[in-house]
Scaffold this active site. Structure first.
Site, PDB file in Angstrom:
ATOM      1  N   HIS B  82       0.841  -1.200   0.000  1.00  0.00           N
ATOM      2  CA  HIS B  82       0.000   0.000   0.000  1.00  0.00           C
ATOM      3  C   HIS B  82       0.877   1.252   0.000  1.00  0.00           C
ATOM      4  O   HIS B  82       0.689   2.149  -0.817  1.00  0.00           O
ATOM      5  CB  HIS B  82      -0.938  -0.005   1.215  1.00  0.00           C
ATOM      6  N   ASP B 111       5.700  20.844 -27.114  1.00  0.00           N
ATOM      7  CA  ASP B 111       5.733  19.503 -26.509  1.00  0.00           C
ATOM      8  C   ASP B 111       6.798  19.531 -25.433  1.00  0.00           C
ATOM      9  O   ASP B 111       7.357  20.583 -25.123  1.00  0.00           O
ATOM     10  CB  ASP B 111       6.059  18.422 -27.567  1.00  0.00           C
ATOM     11  N   TRP B 147       7.256   0.203   3.818  1.00  0.00           N
ATOM     12  CA  TRP B 147       7.706   0.951   2.632  1.00  0.00           C
ATOM     13  C   TRP B 147       9.073   1.563   2.885  1.00  0.00           C
ATOM     14  O   TRP B 147       9.784   1.911   1.952  1.00  0.00           O
ATOM     15  CB  TRP B 147       6.678   2.021   2.230  1.00  0.00           C
ATOM     16  N   SER B 174      12.784   6.092 -14.067  1.00  0.00           N
ATOM     17  CA  SER B 174      11.666   6.795 -14.703  1.00  0.00           C
ATOM     18  C   SER B 174      11.536   8.217 -14.157  1.00  0.00           C
ATOM     19  O   SER B 174      11.372   9.174 -14.917  1.00  0.00           O
ATOM     20  CB  SER B 174      10.381   5.991 -14.481  1.00  0.00           C
ATOM     21  N   SER B 175      11.640   8.364 -12.846  1.00  0.00           N
ATOM     22  CA  SER B 175      11.506   9.697 -12.243  1.00  0.00           C
ATOM     23  C   SER B 175      12.609  10.626 -12.719  1.00  0.00           C
ATOM     24  O   SER B 175      12.380  11.809 -12.966  1.00  0.00           O
ATOM     25  CB  SER B 175      11.613   9.623 -10.722  1.00  0.00           C
ATOM     26  N   HIS B 258      12.696  12.443   3.247  1.00  0.00           N
ATOM     27  CA  HIS B 258      12.026  13.695   3.559  1.00  0.00           C
ATOM     28  C   HIS B 258      11.849  14.588   2.339  1.00  0.00           C
ATOM     29  O   HIS B 258      10.743  15.051   2.087  1.00  0.00           O
ATOM     30  CB  HIS B 258      12.611  14.448   4.752  1.00  0.00           C
ATOM     31  N   GLU B 260      11.448  13.548  -0.473  1.00  0.00           N
ATOM     32  CA  GLU B 260      10.395  12.842  -1.201  1.00  0.00           C
ATOM     33  C   GLU B 260       9.004  13.322  -0.777  1.00  0.00           C
ATOM     34  O   GLU B 260       8.126  13.500  -1.627  1.00  0.00           O
ATOM     35  CB  GLU B 260      10.519  11.325  -0.980  1.00  0.00           C
ATOM     36  N   TYR B 262       8.178  16.142   0.073  1.00  0.00           N
ATOM     37  CA  TYR B 262       7.924  17.422  -0.594  1.00  0.00           C
ATOM     38  C   TYR B 262       7.783  17.257  -2.095  1.00  0.00           C
ATOM     39  O   TYR B 262       7.110  18.051  -2.756  1.00  0.00           O
ATOM     40  CB  TYR B 262       8.991  18.449  -0.191  1.00  0.00           C
ATOM     41  N   SER B 273      -2.513  26.712  -6.081  1.00  0.00           N
ATOM     42  CA  SER B 273      -2.239  28.111  -6.384  1.00  0.00           C
ATOM     43  C   SER B 273      -2.763  28.523  -7.755  1.00  0.00           C
ATOM     44  O   SER B 273      -2.835  29.714  -8.056  1.00  0.00           O
ATOM     45  CB  SER B 273      -0.730  28.386  -6.326  1.00  0.00           C
ATOM     46  N   HIS B 307      14.421  13.719  11.619  1.00  0.00           N
ATOM     47  CA  HIS B 307      13.240  13.799  12.488  1.00  0.00           C
ATOM     48  C   HIS B 307      12.394  12.527  12.360  1.00  0.00           C
ATOM     49  O   HIS B 307      11.472  12.334  13.128  1.00  0.00           O
ATOM     50  CB  HIS B 307      12.412  15.065  12.227  1.00  0.00           C
ATOM     51  N   HIS B 308      12.721  11.670  11.395  1.00  0.00           N
ATOM     52  CA  HIS B 308      12.043  10.374  11.317  1.00  0.00           C
ATOM     53  C   HIS B 308      12.718   9.342  12.208  1.00  0.00           C
ATOM     54  O   HIS B 308      12.310   8.186  12.240  1.00  0.00           O
ATOM     55  CB  HIS B 308      12.052   9.865   9.874  1.00  0.00           C
ATOM     56  N   THR B 333       5.923  26.996   5.157  1.00  0.00           N
ATOM     57  CA  THR B 333       4.649  26.309   4.929  1.00  0.00           C
ATOM     58  C   THR B 333       3.497  27.198   5.367  1.00  0.00           C
ATOM     59  O   THR B 333       2.480  27.317   4.686  1.00  0.00           O
ATOM     60  CB  THR B 333       4.630  24.975   5.700  1.00  0.00           C
ATOM     61  N   LYS B 336       2.667  29.970   2.907  1.00  0.00           N
ATOM     62  CA  LYS B 336       1.837  29.540   1.786  1.00  0.00           C
ATOM     63  C   LYS B 336       0.369  29.567   2.164  1.00  0.00           C
ATOM     64  O   LYS B 336      -0.484  30.076   1.425  1.00  0.00           O
ATOM     65  CB  LYS B 336       2.218  28.124   1.354  1.00  0.00           C
ATOM     66  N   ARG B 455       1.839   1.658  15.112  1.00  0.00           N
ATOM     67  CA  ARG B 455       1.438   1.461  13.725  1.00  0.00           C
ATOM     68  C   ARG B 455       1.952   0.108  13.227  1.00  0.00           C
ATOM     69  O   ARG B 455       2.760  -0.540  13.886  1.00  0.00           O
ATOM     70  CB  ARG B 455       1.974   2.591  12.849  1.00  0.00           C
TER      71      ARG B 455
END
Ligand code: HEM
Ligand code: CU
Ligand code: CU
Lengths: 336, 530
Positions: B82, B111, B147, B174-175, B258, B260, B262, B273, B307-308, B333, B336, B455
């Site tokens: 998931h 294009d 994950w 790919s990315s 991290h 990621e 964002y 926006s 922080h993780h 943040t 915004k 979790r």
């Protein structure tokens, strides 16, 4: 949809909801906040969480008060004409600086608590905690008491074949026992994968990392039984290796320790351990000594002696198993 | 000129696909940014249903205490797949789809800069998705290590763990191709007169996202490659028995991880926006400060990773550094959010479905930001780390954040893509069901985490039963509500009220100057931006 029809329904639902909220009996199952703190550190954490929440709530009310006011007032359907301003350096600076100051205000108490949490110096006692898939081992370093702690909830409850007890999944065969009011330092490591050892009420959580030793501490102000669970994914039974700490008076602790020391010396688990280690010639009992670790053999023996109709109530310890190995026994005899 | 090289391709009578390969070959060989955009979006939508159904397996198991539906190991496979699929197979491809469709239309380019690489970048995705799902049919089942793939657990697993690692490699390739394409397109192919500071904000956010991808995806690839060699070639990067360190993986993973998060949210900031000014009929407030805030978030995102990992046992100084840097991210943040509210302020608002989702985004994403702030306070995070509180946090920023922005963007640009207005009634129904059930699902998870529910648990203690049941009910409603979304899209493709070129009264930008539906080739001569 007709508004008129919706209103009474909404009213009834709200009434029912607030009814359940007020009647404590129903509400009791819905714990909303951190658990009641039982140590100074846990209280610091609790208060800090409250503080941050209040700050967030205040900001939320101001910002979204403005937003919903605007949504209500500045609607096209209410005939509001759009204005065209789109820049204002002053407000940009204001709403950058104010949050920054608020954050500094929150960082100050947080820093103090971080430093307190990391200060593991001058403990009253030290316990080594080792995580295994899927159990904990506690080693009272100075006292030579060491045992495994595994889930005590019967399989039948987990598989819904029996009613679940009050402490479902939060009960172990051998809880950690510590004296009240003493600074207990825990040294954590793991034997296989990473686990994490947590007692919510005492605000102590530390990963147990194989190959490394990390430390943490707690000091309970009250006696009682506190329950936590493993909090780092460690495989299929991650949810089934709880942590139970019994905080008792010093006298009770001393008595417990004495009985433990005696229990560890009792040889009663030796015959079975020997059978598992060496097999039994002529019978279909294989020798596992070379295949399984001492800890696994100890676990298997303890399980045999305490499951189904067997209720010996003691533990087989890995050291004890090691001492029973043919080489070790011969060495011990030679030494005598 | 480069143009001559592609001349043969251009010579094919292009309009409406006449003379091109038909059927499946059209899609396999297409180099058209709109085709590829659609492919990305359909892929993301399909994977969303797959990963969503895995989530429903999780919620079905957690409906009541005890094991009812699946075994704990299969449960872990579900949480792992998931997470991986939602991040790499849904949100990221969906944003790539938006980039393909919208960036050329918004900057007045014919294009993307590298059309063939664009094709290749997309067609790698189904391969990676196939490898991930193939794990389910391998001995021992799919990868079940989360994950985040932490060793040593991830080193223990069977062949599907290798398939997962290869899938990550392919997704990463790919990315990176997508990012190179986007950066080149944005920097070189803007219409005359469109300076960087005149670019639509969506283009800005994607430009910055593309840099984040290029900087961090190779790091992830390195991390999983080390896992692979630890698994098979006797290296000991993460194995303490050979002098390695399992925690080093976490540092490397989160150095990617991290930024990621964002990568997943910056394009969402861009879409919102675009939408809010349109329906407020008022220009975006603080355009320049939005650009700077996006850039500072991106830069800060490289120095907050640990922080993780507040519970791995870092020294106090490291904990404090990562606490302060994480708290700092809340400032841009916040800027915004304030700018979006100021854009609505004194506008002339209407509330079509895209706007509803955008408003829900602002409100609910901010709740996720607040819980992020709670997580940033190290002592508090140590309590709630790896509990359901964190699950609540990242679903507020990813479901009501990234996903709601994707949904908002689809409603917003669907008339331009299909030429038909979508069914507004169904859209609103979809909105209200989604926004309510999303909160019913995820808000109680805050309480569960605070009360102490860890979790990634297949089974839980009795005091967590009530909120879990509520969350499961919400999840099923949310899941099935998304079928309405699918219906709306199919309906709009099939027909419906003709959309005007302008589509929305207040919309600004080049994409609204081309016909609806946007023809197969647009801006063959560049427009001039004043
Ligand atoms: C104000 C901004 C934010 C702050 C301060 C913040 C802070 C944090 C912190 C401290 C954690 C670690 C919690 C833990 O595991 O104990 C975390 C987890 C997470 N955050 Fe955020 N966050 C913010 C915004 C976001 C955004 C925008 C996203 C994505 C769109 C995001 C996605 C995640 C994810 C996916 C995780 C969990 C990863 C995992 O462990 O599996 N966060 N956040
Ligand atoms: Cu665990
Ligand atoms: Cu993060």
């Amino acid at each position: 949809m007709k508004r008129g029809a919706l209103r009474p329904l909404l009213g009834k639902t709200l009434a029912a909801l607030s009814g359940t909220m007020i009647s404590g009996a129903v509400w009791a199952g819905y714990q909303l906040n951190l658990r009641e703190p039982q140590s100074a550190l846990a209280r610091d954490v609790y208060n800090m969480h409250t503080l941050v929440n209040l700050v967030c709530l205040a900001i939320f009310v101001v910002v979204f008060g403005a937003m919903f006011f605007s949504i209500w007032k500045h609607r096209k359907s209410a005939g509001h004409q759009a204005e065209h301003f789109h820049e204002n350096t002053t407000v940009e600076v204001i709403w950058t600086v104010i949050p920054f100051l608020i954050l500094i205000g929150m960082a100050y108490p947080a820093t103090r608590t971080v430093l307190a949490m990391k200060d593991t110096s001058n403990p009253d006692m030290t316990i080594k905690v080792t995580g295994y898939q899927w159990k904990w081992e506690y080693d009272y370093l100075k006292d030579g008491v060491k045992f495994m702690s595994t889930l005590a909830t019967p399989r039948a409850q987990i598989e819904n074949r029996a009613d679940k007890g009050a402490e479902y999944l939060l009960e172990v065969d051998n809880p950690l026992v510590v004296p009240v009011g003493k600074k207990v330092r825990v040294l954590l490591t793991a034997g296989d994968v990473i686990h994490s050892w947590w007692i919510p009420e005492l605000a102590v959580k530390q990963d147990a990392i194989p190959g490394f030793i990390r430390d943490a501490w707690f000091k309970s102000e009250t006696t009682g039984t506190f329950r936590g669970q493993c909090v780092e994914l460690c495989g299929k039974d991650h949810a089934f290796m709880p942590i139970v700490v019994k905080v008792v008076s010093q006298a009770e602790y001393d008595a417990w320790l004495a009985s433990r020391k005696q229990g560890a010396a009792s040889p009663s688990s030796a015959p079975l351990s020997r059978a598992v280690l060496n097999g039994r010639p002529g019978a279909a009992v294989a020798a596992f000594g070379g295949q399984l670790s001492d800890a696994d053999i100890a676990a298997a023996v303890a399980f045999q002696r305490n499951s189904r109709d067997n209720k010996v109530g003691d533990m087989a310890q890995p050291e004890r198993v090691a001492s029973l190995k043919p080489g070790a026994e011969a060495a011990a005899r030679a030494a005598r | 000129m480069a143009h001559d090289a592609t001349h043969a391709h251009d010579a094919i009578p292009a309009h409406d696909g006449h003379g091109q390969p038909g059927g499946i070959m059209r899609w396999l060989t297409t180099t058209n940014h709109k085709d590829i955009g659609s492919l990305y979006l359909w892929f993301a939508g399909t994977m969303f249903l797959v990963a969503g159904s895995f989530a429903l397996v999780i919620r079905a198991e957690l409906f009541q205490p005890g094991l009812q539906v699946v075994h704990p190991d299969f449960f872990n496979q579900m949480t792992t797949l998931h997470g991986l699929i939602m991040v790499f197979g849904v949100i990221m491809p969906a944003w790539a789809g938006f980039a393909n469709w919208q960036i050329p239309l918004m900057i007045g380019a014919p294009d993307m800069a590298f059309p063939r690489m664009n094709n290749w970048g997309f067609w790698l995705l189904p391969v990676a998705g196939f490898l991930l799902l193939l794990g389910l049919f391998m001995p021992g089942g799919a990868a079940a290590g989360g994950w985040t793939m932490y060793p040593p657990l991830f080193v223990q697993g069977g062949i599907s763990y290798d398939l997962t690692i290869f899938a990550i490699h392919i997704l990463g390739a790919s990315s990176i191709m997508g990012s190179i394409n986007i950066i080149t397109t944005v920097l070189n192919m803007r219409a005359p007169g469109m300076t960087l500071m005149k670019m639509p904000l969506f283009v800005w956010t994607w430009l910055i996202t593309a840099y984040l991808l290029i900087a961090t995806v190779p790091v992830l690839a390195g991390a999983v490659t080390m896992l692979l060699t630890d698994r098979h070639f006797d290296t000991h990067f993460f194995n303490p028995a050979g002098g390695g360190d399992p925690v080093m993986f976490q540092h490397i993973f989160w150095f990617f991880g991290h930024p990621e998060v964002y990568i997943l949210i910056l394009p969402a900031f861009g879409v919102v926006s675009q939408i809010i000014p349109t329906f407020a009929r008022k220009p975006l407030f603080g355009y320049a400060s939005m650009v700077y805030a996006t850039a500072s978030i991106a830069i800060l995102s490289f120095i907050v990773w640990a922080h993780h990992m507040f519970t791995v046992g870092m020294p106090a100084a490291a904990q404090l550094f990562f606490m302060y840097s994480t708290m700092l991210i809340a400032v841009p943040t916040g800027v915004k959010v304030f700018n979006w509210v100021a854009t609505m302020w004194k506008g002339s608002m209407t509330f079509e479905t895209p706007m509803l989702f955008a408003i829900a985004f602002v409100c609910l994403f901010t709740i996720g930001g607040f819980s992020g702030l709670v997580c940033a306070m190290t002592p508090v995070d140590i309590q709630i780390h790896d509990t359901y509180y964190v699950v609540a946090h990242f679903h507020y920023v990813l479901v009501s954040g990234a996903l709601f922005a994707i949904i908002a963007g689809v409603y917003y640009w669907l008339p331009k893509w299909t030429g038909h207005m979508y069914d507004e009634k169904l859209g609103k129904l979809h909105f209200w069901l989604s926004v309510i059930s999303m909160n019913v699902t995820f808000f109680p998870m805050h309480f569960l985490g605070l009360a102490g529910m860890p979790r990634r648990y297949a089974d839980y203690a009795l005091q967590f039963a009530e909120f879990n049941m509520i969350a499961s009910i919400g999840a099923f409603i949310f899941g099935f509500s998304q079928l309405i979304f699918l219906a709306v899209i199919i309906k709009a493709i099939r027909g419906g009220r003709k959309a005007s070129d302008q589509v929305w009264e207040g919309a600004q930008g080049l994409e609204w100057t081309v016909p609806s539906p946007a023809p197969y080739h647009t801006f063959e001569t560049a427009p001039v931006v004043k």
